[in-house]
Design a protein around this motif. Structure first.
Motif, mmCIF file in Angstrom:
data_model
loop_
_atom_site.group_PDB
_atom_site.id
_atom_site.type_symbol
_atom_site.label_atom_id
_atom_site.label_comp_id
_atom_site.label_asym_id
_atom_site.label_seq_id
_atom_site.Cartn_x
_atom_site.Cartn_y
_atom_site.Cartn_z
ATOM 1 N N GLY A 297 0.813 -1.223 0.000
ATOM 2 C CA GLY A 297 0.000 0.000 0.000
ATOM 3 C C GLY A 297 0.834 1.254 0.000
ATOM 4 O O GLY A 297 2.068 1.202 -0.118
ATOM 5 N N GLY A 298 0.157 2.382 0.136
ATOM 6 C CA GLY A 298 0.870 3.655 0.140
ATOM 7 C C GLY A 298 -0.100 4.806 -0.031
ATOM 8 O O GLY A 298 -1.326 4.623 -0.026
ATOM 9 N N SER A 299 0.464 6.003 -0.164
ATOM 10 C CA SER A 299 -0.338 7.213 -0.313
ATOM 11 C C SER A 299 0.193 8.043 -1.480
ATOM 12 O O SER A 299 1.385 8.354 -1.530
ATOM 13 N N ILE A 300 -0.697 8.373 -2.405
ATOM 14 C CA ILE A 300 -0.339 9.254 -3.522
ATOM 15 C C ILE A 300 -1.047 10.590 -3.319
ATOM 16 O O ILE A 300 -2.259 10.627 -3.084
ATOM 17 N N VAL B 21 -8.635 6.930 -10.080
ATOM 18 C CA VAL B 21 -7.595 5.988 -9.637
ATOM 19 C C VAL B 21 -7.850 5.561 -8.192
ATOM 20 O O VAL B 21 -7.617 4.394 -7.828
ATOM 21 N N ALA B 22 -8.364 6.464 -7.371
ATOM 22 C CA ALA B 22 -8.683 6.102 -5.977
ATOM 23 C C ALA B 22 -9.670 4.941 -5.960
ATOM 24 O O ALA B 22 -9.537 4.001 -5.153
ATOM 25 N N VAL C 79 -3.592 1.304 -1.358
ATOM 26 C CA VAL C 79 -3.092 2.601 -1.857
ATOM 27 C C VAL C 79 -4.219 3.630 -1.791
ATOM 28 O O VAL C 79 -5.317 3.398 -2.298
ATOM 29 N N ARG C 80 -3.934 4.760 -1.160
ATOM 30 C CA ARG C 80 -4.868 5.877 -1.111
ATOM 31 C C ARG C 80 -4.387 6.960 -2.085
ATOM 32 O O ARG C 80 -3.179 7.170 -2.214
ATOM 33 N N VAL C 81 -5.331 7.583 -2.771
ATOM 34 C CA VAL C 81 -4.974 8.580 -3.786
ATOM 35 C C VAL C 81 -5.848 9.815 -3.566
ATOM 36 O O VAL C 81 -7.073 9.726 -3.648
ATOM 37 N N ASN C 82 -5.214 10.927 -3.274
ATOM 38 C CA ASN C 82 -5.963 12.144 -2.963
ATOM 39 C C ASN C 82 -5.401 13.343 -3.730
ATOM 40 O O ASN C 82 -4.224 13.346 -4.115
ATOM 41 N N SER C 83 -6.244 14.351 -3.909
ATOM 42 C CA SER C 83 -5.738 15.585 -4.532
ATOM 43 C C SER C 83 -5.671 16.695 -3.487
ATOM 44 O O SER C 83 -6.469 16.750 -2.552
ATOM 45 N N SER D 257 -5.672 7.384 7.177
ATOM 46 C CA SER D 257 -5.787 6.005 6.673
ATOM 47 C C SER D 257 -7.155 5.668 6.071
ATOM 48 O O SER D 257 -7.258 4.710 5.317
ATOM 49 N N TYR D 258 -8.201 6.446 6.378
ATOM 50 C CA TYR D 258 -9.542 6.161 5.818
ATOM 51 C C TYR D 258 -9.917 7.185 4.746
ATOM 52 O O TYR D 258 -11.068 7.353 4.408
ATOM 53 N N VAL D 259 -8.911 7.875 4.206
ATOM 54 C CA VAL D 259 -9.168 8.986 3.278
ATOM 55 C C VAL D 259 -8.610 8.657 1.899
ATOM 56 O O VAL D 259 -7.402 8.467 1.739
ATOM 57 N N SER D 260 -9.476 8.546 0.911
ATOM 58 C CA SER D 260 -9.021 8.376 -0.471
ATOM 59 C C SER D 260 -10.021 9.027 -1.419
ATOM 60 O O SER D 260 -11.231 8.998 -1.176
ATOM 61 N N GLY D 261 -9.512 9.627 -2.474
ATOM 62 C CA GLY D 261 -10.356 10.289 -3.470
ATOM 63 C C GLY D 261 -10.872 11.642 -3.015
ATOM 64 O O GLY D 261 -11.715 12.242 -3.664
#
Ligand SMILES: NC(=O)c1ccc[n+]([C@@H]2O[C@H](COP(=O)([O-])OP(=O)(O)OC[C@H]3O[C@@H](n4cnc5c(N)ncnc54)[C@H](O)[C@@H]3O)[C@@H](O)[C@H]2O)c1
Length: 264
Positions: A135-138, A170-171, A181-185, A248-252
């Motif tokens: 996993g990871g964070s983008i 992608v999220a 993997v979490r993906v956020n702007s 950890s619960y945040v994506s998109g």
């Protein structure tokens, strides 16, 4: 030194510019090993020296984010040296200002290549290594220009709005795969960096003659509810939170750091 991203391997593009540099210093201070990339190698060496002087860990790789082979090389280097990648900050960007009728196709394409293609290539090449590590964070650095339109920056707005929705798509791909993997702007407002050299003070004919410092202060006093530009460190604080396990619960999602400009 803190420890909010202790032991993570973090790659940041455009890392010698205003926001990227602040993000690199912040993540390193909080325990990440930072792989800083940018076009200019001399400023990269200075950044690494500054991080090491403060007790942090960093390496610099010269890297043009528009070049797919270069991306493959950066990720292969990180795999070879560290065996995994936990955080990618797609931060490199340029801002070109002109009325749409004055915008050349080559400038339009250059801006799109850096801001949008560069982000796509980073995500495409980083994901397999991140997934292998569990996993990871983008963090894709968009802008409030991706949320709210302004005149004379149509190309910039188009690239930043595209980064916003690319991120969400992608999220969902990552969530469907349960790949961790979490993906956020991230959407900075008006932040005092060199990017404003080309964005501020543009007249309807596209010329840009006003001095940067004074103009940015005057502009933000009028245009930002907080009455001042943001600091790169205030944006880096958001990068840190998205990079850390605290989110950890945040994506998109869209993290807006803008002194309330986008809601005014
Ligand atoms: N400063 C602001 O007000 C603001 C607001 C919203 C969003 N942003 C975004 O924040 C990000 C960072 O901008 P900044 O304000 O720190 O600007 P900056 O000009 O200080 O830094 C941008 C960095 O990107 C690098 N870069 C440019 N083209 C590149 C390429 N092809 N390959 C690799 N690196 C390249 C530059 O060398 C520079 O170091 C950008 O994506 C920008 O669009 C900035």
């Amino acid at each position: 030194m803190g420890g909010r991203v202790e032991g993570k391997i973090a790659c940041i593009t455009g890392a010698t510019g205003g926001i990227g540099r602040a993000a690199a210093l912040t993540l390193a201070r909080e325990g990440a090993l930072v792989v800083a990339t940018d076009l200019a190698a001399d400023r990269g060496a200075e950044l690494v020296a500054e991080i090491e002087a403060a007790g942090g860990k960093a390496r610099f790789l010269a890297h043009d984010v528009t070049d797919e082979d270069a991306w493959a090389g950066v990720i292969a280097d990180i795999d070879r040296e560290h065996g995994r990648l936990d955080v990618l900050v797609n931060n490199a960007g340029i801002g070109l200002s002109a009325p749409v009728t004055e915008m050349s196709l080559s400038d339009w394409r250059r801006q799109t290549a850096v801001n949008l293609d560069g982000t796509f290539l980073g995500v495409k090449h980083a994901l397999p290594l991140m997934r292998r590590g569990g996993g990871g964070s983008i963090v894709n650095v968009s802008s409030i220009a991706g949320l709210k339109a302004s005149p004379n920056v149509s190309g910039y707005c188009a690239t930043k709005a595209a980064v916003r929705y690319f991120t969400k798509s992608v999220a969902l791909e990552c969530a469907a795969l349960k790949d961790g993997v979490r993906v956020n702007s991230l959407h900075p407002g008006i932040v005092a960096t060199a990017i404003w050299d080309s964005l501020i003070g543009t007249r309807p004919d596209g010329s840009n003659e006003r001095p940067r410092g004074a103009t940015l202060a005057a502009f933000t006093e009028r245009a930002v509810p907080f009455g001042r530009p943001g600091l790169p460190e205030e944006v880096a604080a958001g990068v840190l939170w998205l990079a850390s396990d605290e989110s950890s619960y945040v994506s998109g999602t869209e993290l807006v750091i803008d002194g309330a400009r986008s809601i005014a």
